[in-house]
Design a protein around this motif. Structure first.
Motif, PDB file in Angstrom:
ATOM      1  N   ARG A  20       2.473  -0.057  -9.050  1.00 44.78           N
ATOM      2  CA  ARG A  20       1.761   0.734  -7.806  1.00 44.78           C
ATOM      3  C   ARG A  20       1.931   2.224  -7.694  1.00 44.78           C
ATOM      4  NH1 ARG A  20       2.556   2.211  -2.818  1.00 44.78           N
ATOM      5  NH2 ARG A  20       4.157   1.906  -2.490  1.00 44.78           N
ATOM      6  N   CYS A  21       0.745   2.447  -7.085  1.00 43.22           N
ATOM      7  CA  CYS A  21       0.669   4.062  -6.574  1.00 43.22           C
ATOM      8  C   CYS A  21       0.003   4.487  -5.315  1.00 43.22           C
ATOM      9  CB  CYS A  21       0.703   5.348  -7.751  1.00 43.22           C
ATOM     10  SG  CYS A  21      -1.111   5.075  -7.984  1.00 43.22           S
ATOM     11  N   SER A  22       0.318   5.333  -4.626  1.00 40.73           N
ATOM     12  CA  SER A  22      -0.407   5.603  -2.862  1.00 40.73           C
ATOM     13  C   SER A  22      -1.777   6.222  -2.923  1.00 40.73           C
ATOM     14  CB  SER A  22       0.428   5.814  -2.106  1.00 40.73           C
ATOM     15  OG  SER A  22       2.083   5.299  -1.548  1.00 40.73           O
ATOM     16  N   SER A  23      -1.869   6.846  -4.344  1.00 41.66           N
ATOM     17  CA  SER A  23      -3.189   8.128  -4.080  1.00 41.66           C
ATOM     18  C   SER A  23      -3.002   7.771  -6.054  1.00 41.66           C
ATOM     19  CB  SER A  23      -2.770   8.957  -3.529  1.00 41.66           C
ATOM     20  OG  SER A  23      -2.269  10.170  -4.733  1.00 41.66           O
ATOM     21  N   LEU A  24      -4.977   8.718  -5.405  1.00 40.52           N
ATOM     22  CA  LEU A  24      -6.114   8.053  -6.839  1.00 40.52           C
ATOM     23  C   LEU A  24      -5.502   9.423  -7.383  1.00 40.52           C
ATOM     24  CD1 LEU A  24      -9.412   7.713  -5.386  1.00 40.52           C
ATOM     25  CD2 LEU A  24      -7.903   5.540  -6.633  1.00 40.52           C
ATOM     26  N   SER A  25      -4.623  10.454  -7.216  1.00 41.94           N
ATOM     27  CA  SER A  25      -4.590  11.133  -8.206  1.00 41.94           C
ATOM     28  C   SER A  25      -2.816  11.368  -8.823  1.00 41.94           C
ATOM     29  CB  SER A  25      -4.124  12.743  -7.410  1.00 41.94           C
ATOM     30  OG  SER A  25      -3.190  12.513  -6.612  1.00 41.94           O
TER      31      SER A  25
ATOM     32  N   THR B 206       0.506   5.505 -12.966  1.00 41.55           N
ATOM     33  CA  THR B 206       1.815   4.450 -12.268  1.00 41.55           C
ATOM     34  C   THR B 206       2.305   4.405 -14.779  1.00 41.55           C
ATOM     35  OG1 THR B 206      -0.106   2.114 -12.985  1.00 41.55           O
ATOM     36  CG2 THR B 206       0.656   3.115 -11.076  1.00 41.55           C
ATOM     37  N   ASP B 207       1.879   5.173 -15.168  1.00 36.82           N
ATOM     38  CA  ASP B 207       2.529   5.324 -16.683  1.00 36.82           C
ATOM     39  C   ASP B 207       3.729   5.175 -16.236  1.00 36.82           C
ATOM     40  OD1 ASP B 207      -0.564   5.459 -16.841  1.00 36.82           O
ATOM     41  OD2 ASP B 207      -0.122   7.871 -17.901  1.00 36.82           O
ATOM     42  N   ILE B 208       4.948   5.426 -15.875  1.00 35.57           N
ATOM     43  CA  ILE B 208       6.114   5.598 -16.398  1.00 35.57           C
ATOM     44  C   ILE B 208       6.736   4.361 -15.400  1.00 35.57           C
ATOM     45  CG2 ILE B 208       8.222   6.461 -15.132  1.00 35.57           C
ATOM     46  CD1 ILE B 208       6.690   9.227 -15.056  1.00 35.57           C
ATOM     47  N   GLN B 209       5.878   3.430 -14.599  1.00 32.86           N
ATOM     48  CA  GLN B 209       6.381   2.016 -13.900  1.00 32.86           C
ATOM     49  C   GLN B 209       6.317   1.313 -15.311  1.00 32.86           C
ATOM     50  OE1 GLN B 209       5.525   1.436  -9.792  1.00 32.86           O
ATOM     51  NE2 GLN B 209       4.777   3.362  -9.837  1.00 32.86           N
ATOM     52  N   GLU B 210       5.101   1.216 -15.254  1.00 30.46           N
ATOM     53  CA  GLU B 210       4.499  -0.079 -16.583  1.00 30.46           C
ATOM     54  C   GLU B 210       5.076  -0.084 -17.944  1.00 30.46           C
ATOM     55  OE1 GLU B 210       0.154   0.421 -17.556  1.00 30.46           O
ATOM     56  OE2 GLU B 210      -0.326   0.838 -15.149  1.00 30.46           O
ATOM     57  N   ALA B 211       5.376   1.730 -18.414  1.00 28.59           N
ATOM     58  CA  ALA B 211       6.390   1.887 -19.453  1.00 28.59           C
ATOM     59  C   ALA B 211       7.747   0.955 -19.157  1.00 28.59           C
ATOM     60  CB  ALA B 211       6.549   3.113 -20.193  1.00 28.59           C
TER      61      ALA B 211
END
Length: 180
Positions: A8-13, A16-21
Motif C-alpha cells: 500500500r502507498c498513500s498517494s497516486l504519485s 508500490t514496486d519496492i514493496q511488491e518485489a
C-alpha cells in the motif's frame, strides 16, 4: 498454507514496486496493492478482499507495519480478525510474526509508535501551515475554477447543473462560487 502479500502507498504519485518485489522475494505467490491512506481501513478493498479470501494456516505478509495501517486499533483489529480465521501476519521489516506471543507484543508496541508518528507528521504539517499563513506565504489551495466565468454563466441564466456539466465539476462547487 499460502502466503499473501499486501502492498500500500498513500498517494497516486507513489509506487508500490519496492514493496511488491520484497513480498515476492519473501515467497508471496499473490500480491495485491492499492493506493489508499493508511490512517483507516475504510475503503481499502484489496486488503478486505484478501483477508476474506484467506483460510486457516494462511499468512498475510506486509513489507513494513505502516503499510498495513497507521492506526493502532485498526492494525490490532486486523490481527485479531486474522487470528480468528487461524491465520497470521508477517511483517518483513522489522521481522515480526504474529504466529507466536512475542510477535503480538512487538506488533502492539510498533503499532502505537506508528500511530504516534502519524500524529507528529500532522502536527508538523499544521505548524508549517500556520507559520506560512503568518508570513503571508500560504494562500491555500489554488482555485481550479474560473469564478468570473461561473458568475457570468449564471447571469446569462444558466443553472448550476448546466454550468457544472459544462465545466466538468460538481454542482456543489458551483453553488460555493455563487454564494461567495
Amino acid at each position: 498454507m499460502s502466503k499473501y502479500g499486501y502492498a500500500r502507498c498513500s498517494s497516486l504519485s507513489q509506487s508500490t514496486d519496492i514493496q511488491e518485489a520484497a513480498l515476492k522475494a519473501a515467497g508471496c505467490k499473490v500480491v495485491r496493492s492499492e493506493k489508499k491512506s493508511g490512517s483507516t481501513t475504510e475503503g481499502r478493498t484489496e486488503l478486505s478482499n484478501m483477508i476474506g479470501f484467506m483460510r486457516e494456516g494462511d499468512v498475510l505478509c506486509v513489507h513494513k507495519l505502516d503499510r498495513l495501517g497507521r492506526n493502532t486499533r485498526d492494525v490490532l483489529n486486523l490481527v485479531h480478525e486474522l487470528d480468528e480465521r487461524g491465520c497470521s501476519l508477517q511483517v518483513l521489516e522489522p521481522a515480526i510474526d504474529t504466529g507466536g506471543p512475542m510477535g503480538k507484543v512487538m506488533l502492539t508496541v510498533l503499532g502505537m509508535v506508528s500511530e504516534m508518528e502519524l500524529g507528529f507528521i500532522k502536527e508538523r504539517q499544521r505548524a508549517g501551515i500556520e507559520k506560512a499563513k503568518a508570513e503571508g506565504k500560504y494562500k491555500g489551495r489554488p482555485t481550479s475554477l474560473d469564478h468570473d466565468k461561473i458568475k457570468a454563466m449564471s447571469a446569462e441564466g444558466m443553472g448550476a447543473t448546466a454550468i457544472a456539466r459544462e465545466l466538468g465539476c460538481t454542482r456543489g462547487a458551483i453553488y460555493k462560487v455563487l454564494k461567495a
